[in-house]
Design a protein around this motif. Structure first.
Motif, PDB file in Angstrom:
ATOM      1  N   ARG A 114     -22.704  31.054  24.087  1.00 60.08           N
ATOM      2  CA  ARG A 114     -21.676  30.971  22.823  1.00 60.08           C
ATOM      3  C   ARG A 114     -22.248  31.509  21.417  1.00 60.08           C
ATOM      4  O   ARG A 114     -21.466  32.000  20.682  1.00 60.08           O
ATOM      5  N   ALA A 115     -23.367  30.775  21.203  1.00 61.82           N
ATOM      6  CA  ALA A 115     -24.131  31.164  19.769  1.00 61.82           C
ATOM      7  C   ALA A 115     -24.304  32.687  19.587  1.00 61.82           C
ATOM      8  O   ALA A 115     -24.133  33.105  18.546  1.00 61.82           O
ATOM      9  N   TYR A 116     -24.534  33.349  20.719  1.00 65.32           N
ATOM     10  CA  TYR A 116     -24.903  34.725  20.481  1.00 65.32           C
ATOM     11  C   TYR A 116     -23.667  35.735  20.828  1.00 65.32           C
ATOM     12  O   TYR A 116     -23.839  37.073  20.850  1.00 65.32           O
ATOM     13  N   GLN A 117     -22.462  35.267  21.241  1.00 68.02           N
ATOM     14  CA  GLN A 117     -21.342  35.795  21.638  1.00 68.02           C
ATOM     15  C   GLN A 117     -21.035  36.946  20.563  1.00 68.02           C
ATOM     16  O   GLN A 117     -20.558  38.240  20.944  1.00 68.02           O
ATOM     17  N   ALA A 118     -20.835  36.538  19.184  1.00 69.99           N
ATOM     18  CA  ALA A 118     -20.621  37.387  18.164  1.00 69.99           C
ATOM     19  C   ALA A 118     -21.514  38.553  18.009  1.00 69.99           C
ATOM     20  O   ALA A 118     -21.010  39.838  17.950  1.00 69.99           O
TER      21      ALA A 118
ATOM     22  N   ARG B  80     -22.738  44.578  19.010  1.00 70.42           N
ATOM     23  CA  ARG B  80     -23.720  45.439  20.016  1.00 70.42           C
ATOM     24  C   ARG B  80     -22.950  46.174  21.047  1.00 70.42           C
ATOM     25  O   ARG B  80     -23.632  46.918  21.573  1.00 70.42           O
ATOM     26  N   GLU B  81     -21.770  45.807  21.093  1.00 70.35           N
ATOM     27  CA  GLU B  81     -20.959  46.259  22.353  1.00 70.35           C
ATOM     28  C   GLU B  81     -21.723  45.811  23.800  1.00 70.35           C
ATOM     29  O   GLU B  81     -21.895  46.789  24.583  1.00 70.35           O
ATOM     30  N   ILE B  82     -22.177  44.719  23.947  1.00 69.15           N
ATOM     31  CA  ILE B  82     -22.711  44.346  25.058  1.00 69.15           C
ATOM     32  C   ILE B  82     -22.002  43.402  25.847  1.00 69.15           C
ATOM     33  O   ILE B  82     -21.297  42.164  25.122  1.00 69.15           O
TER      34      ILE B  82
ATOM     35  N   GLY C  59     -25.724  49.308  23.478  1.00 67.56           N
ATOM     36  CA  GLY C  59     -24.656  48.501  24.353  1.00 67.56           C
ATOM     37  C   GLY C  59     -25.354  48.309  25.597  1.00 67.56           C
ATOM     38  O   GLY C  59     -26.121  48.996  25.928  1.00 67.56           O
ATOM     39  N   GLY C  60     -24.601  47.592  26.728  1.00 67.05           N
ATOM     40  CA  GLY C  60     -25.058  47.289  27.851  1.00 67.05           C
ATOM     41  C   GLY C  60     -24.334  46.009  28.529  1.00 67.05           C
ATOM     42  O   GLY C  60     -23.419  45.535  27.835  1.00 67.05           O
TER      43      GLY C  60
END
Length: 243
Positions: free
Chosen positions: A106-110, A115-117, A155-156
């Motif tokens: 959740r902390a890295y969701q934004a 980064r379109e990941i 992305g990825g």
């Protein structure tokens, strides 16, 4: 050599290591204090140069910015080193690994979205509890997730999967990023080894120390151009039988 002699040698080596670690920590503190003063005065000098706007001052400001960047880099290295050196025994309590993984994702969701990941979760809802220290474990997971995101420049997908094995409770973090070669895999957990420009080389060693402080272990598989897989394994509490 008797078992007592062997034990004495181990105790001596441990005492020497602890003394060296304490000395290194003290040295880092001694460097940190004057470095903070330098950083503060560089900021003040930058403000003075901005007030007196001229072509000479603009050139000076560029040099000041270089010094500031290097100060910030050194402060980051010292901060990471102190975190690495201070890690000792930690107090563990029963907790759910899925909760720790979810909090980090959740902390890295934004950042992942920017980064379109795509972040994919396969978290076992019946996962047994493990003995953990939430703050330090999340710090280790954050380092791994951050590395995974940074490895996917175009992305990825990042896949997080928890599951049980015969002897452990495990977490896989799999990215479709650039991957690394075998030489990097062999050395990536060594302190100060890094392939990142400006990196301290202490993030992954600290993560490993945290996992090992939980009684667990971490392993990695990677292939250049295809991605990287980190596997974390934690011991099953003795009262729980898996299988």
């Amino acid at each position: 050599m008797s078992s007592n002699d062997k034990r004495s040698d181990v105790d001596l080596l441990r005492a020497q290591y602890e003394e060296l670690a304490e000395l290194a920590g003290s040295l880092a503190h001694e460097i940190k204090n004057p470095l903070s003063v330098i950083h503060m005065n560089i900021d003040l000098l930058s403000e003075d140069l901005l007030e007196a706007n001229s072509s000479d001052n603009r050139r000076s400001l560029e040099r000041v910015d270089i010094v500031r960047e290097q100060c910030e880099r050194m402060e980051g290295i010292i901060r990471d080193f102190l975190r690495y050196a201070r890690l000792r025994d930690i107090d563990l309590v029963s907790g759910n690994l899925n909760d720790q993984v979810e909090a980090v994702l959740r902390a890295y969701q934004a950042e992942a979205e920017a980064r379109e990941i795509e972040v994919v979760r396969f978290l076992d809802n019946d996962l047994p509890v493990i003995a953990l220290h939430s703050d330090s474990l999340q710090a280790a997971l954050m380092n791994l997730v951050k590395n995974a995101l940074e490895a996917m420049e175009s992305g990825g997908q990042l896949l997080a999967r928890t599951y049980t094995t015969q002897n452990s409770i495990a977490l896989d973090l799999i990215d479709t990023g650039s991957g690394v070669d075998n030489n990097t895999v062999m050395h990536m957990f060594e302190p100060f080894y890094t392939t990142k420009e400006g990196g301290s080389g202490l993030g992954l060693p600290t993560a490993r120390k945290i996992i090992e402080a939980h009684g667990g272990r971490i392993s990695v598989q990677s292939e250049v151009g295809r991605g990287t897989k980190f596997t974390l394994e934690f011991p099953v509490p003795k009262r729980i039988v898996v299988g």
